[in-house]
Design a protein around this motif. Structure first.
Motif, PDB file in Angstrom:
ATOM      1  N   VAL A   1     -50.076  -9.367  85.928  1.00 12.32           N
ATOM      2  CA  VAL A   1     -51.510  -9.432  85.620  1.00 12.32           C
ATOM      3  C   VAL A   1     -51.749 -10.311  84.393  1.00 12.32           C
ATOM      4  O   VAL A   1     -52.698 -11.103  84.356  1.00 12.32           O
ATOM      5  N   LYS A   2     -50.875 -10.219  83.392  1.00 13.87           N
ATOM      6  CA  LYS A   2     -51.030 -11.041  82.180  1.00 13.87           C
ATOM      7  C   LYS A   2     -51.004 -12.526  82.510  1.00 13.87           C
ATOM      8  O   LYS A   2     -51.666 -13.335  81.858  1.00 13.87           O
ATOM      9  N   GLU A   3     -50.228 -12.893  83.532  1.00 13.33           N
ATOM     10  CA  GLU A   3     -50.112 -14.307  83.924  1.00 13.33           C
ATOM     11  C   GLU A   3     -51.431 -14.870  84.470  1.00 13.33           C
ATOM     12  O   GLU A   3     -51.605 -16.088  84.525  1.00 13.33           O
ATOM     13  N   LEU A   4     -52.341 -14.008  84.895  1.00  8.14           N
ATOM     14  CA  LEU A   4     -53.631 -14.483  85.419  1.00  8.14           C
ATOM     15  C   LEU A   4     -54.540 -15.036  84.326  1.00  8.14           C
ATOM     16  O   LEU A   4     -55.491 -15.753  84.619  1.00  8.14           O
ATOM     17  N   GLY A   5     -54.260 -14.702  83.069  1.00 10.14           N
ATOM     18  CA  GLY A   5     -55.076 -15.215  81.975  1.00 10.14           C
ATOM     19  C   GLY A   5     -56.503 -14.693  81.984  1.00 10.14           C
ATOM     20  O   GLY A   5     -57.437 -15.414  81.610  1.00 10.14           O
ATOM     21  N   LEU A   6     -56.693 -13.455  82.405  1.00 13.32           N
ATOM     22  CA  LEU A   6     -58.033 -12.871  82.441  1.00 13.32           C
ATOM     23  C   LEU A   6     -58.575 -12.650  81.036  1.00 13.32           C
ATOM     24  O   LEU A   6     -57.815 -12.428  80.091  1.00 13.32           O
ATOM     25  N   ARG A   7     -59.917 -12.706  80.934  1.00 20.75           N
ATOM     26  CA  ARG A   7     -60.586 -12.485  79.657  1.00 20.75           C
ATOM     27  C   ARG A   7     -61.581 -11.350  79.787  1.00 20.75           C
ATOM     28  O   ARG A   7     -62.042 -11.045  80.901  1.00 20.75           O
TER      29      ARG A   7
ATOM     30  N   ALA B   1     -52.111  -2.048  90.404  1.00 22.74           N
ATOM     31  CA  ALA B   1     -52.537  -3.159  89.534  1.00 22.74           C
ATOM     32  C   ALA B   1     -53.878  -2.887  88.865  1.00 22.74           C
ATOM     33  O   ALA B   1     -54.249  -3.589  87.926  1.00 22.74           O
ATOM     34  N   LEU B   2     -54.622  -1.888  89.339  1.00 17.74           N
ATOM     35  CA  LEU B   2     -55.979  -1.694  88.821  1.00 17.74           C
ATOM     36  C   LEU B   2     -56.022  -1.378  87.327  1.00 17.74           C
ATOM     37  O   LEU B   2     -56.832  -1.976  86.610  1.00 17.74           O
ATOM     38  N   PRO B   3     -55.188  -0.458  86.794  1.00 16.27           N
ATOM     39  CA  PRO B   3     -55.256  -0.208  85.343  1.00 16.27           C
ATOM     40  C   PRO B   3     -54.963  -1.434  84.484  1.00 16.27           C
ATOM     41  O   PRO B   3     -55.728  -1.717  83.552  1.00 16.27           O
ATOM     42  N   PRO B   4     -53.896  -2.223  84.766  1.00 13.74           N
ATOM     43  CA  PRO B   4     -53.719  -3.415  83.932  1.00 13.74           C
ATOM     44  C   PRO B   4     -54.821  -4.465  84.129  1.00 13.74           C
ATOM     45  O   PRO B   4     -55.165  -5.183  83.184  1.00 13.74           O
TER      46      PRO B   4
END
Length: 200
Positions: free
Chosen positions: A34-40, A55-58
């Motif tokens: 999930v970190k690799e998606l670069g979400l903000r 994956a929902l919590p992260p």
């Protein structure tokens, strides 16, 4: 296993209650992907084929309280397990086929798909549908907590050149579907393909 939606639903429906207990140590791998998606904070993200919602919590942590997290799956039993585990608190659960999403064009910043590609009935069409709901420049993560060779060995098989997840097959498939593959990792302890939604 077949990629027919009815058979996919039956396969996962019969295994939903035991799914998380079969793979209890996958949480950190999901969080790292999930970190690799670069979400903000404030972003909108879809977990396509969310299963029990690991994956929902992260994803919620990445987009914060102001963001939108949707978990879509066509198997009611999987969504029931996600709710039973309390993961519905991290996102909205949606019973739907990812081939026909009830979402408007370009409404998302990203899509996360764990173990998704091999279960799509029509991979090119279905990946195009995921591209439709992502804004140009948005991202797609195709993930599995173990690599192709390790997964095949788990099932007593060998990887084959016709595997859609192999980079030589996946790159042109994504390109035909509106995505550009920008990173590809296939190691024993992780499979992750990252793609960007084309602007044209």
């Amino acid at each position: 296993m077949s990629d027919d939606p009815t058979q996919v639903r039956e396969f996962f429906g019969a295994r939903a209650a035991r799914w998380d207990s079969r793979f209890p140590d996958d949480g950190p791998a999901y969080a790292a992907a999930v970190k690799e998606l670069g979400l903000r904070p404030g972003d909108a993200v879809l977990d396509a084929g969310c299963g029990t919602g690991r994956a929902l919590p992260p994803l919620r942590e990445a987009v914060g309280r102001t963001g939108t997290v949707i978990g879509a799956d066509l198997t009611p039993e999987m969504l029931a397990e996600a709710a039973r585990a309390g993961r519905d608190a991290a996102g909205t659960l949606l019973l739907t086929d990812v081939a026909r999403l009830p979402l408007r064009d370009g409404c998302l910043e990203a899509v996360f798909g764990a173990g998704l590609v091999s279960h799509l009935a029509d991979p090119e069409r279905d990946l195009r549908e995921l591209a439709r709901v992502v804004r140009p420049g948005g991202r797609l993560a195709l993930f599995h907590p173990i690599g192709r060779a390790a997964l095949a060995a788990r099932h007593g098989r060998r990887i084959t050149p016709d595997d859609l997840r192999a980079e030589p097959r996946l790159r042109p498939l994504l390109a035909r579907s509106g995505w550009d593959l920008v990173a590809y990792t296939d190691e024993d302890d992780r499979y992750l393909a990252l793609a960007v939604r084309r602007t044209g």
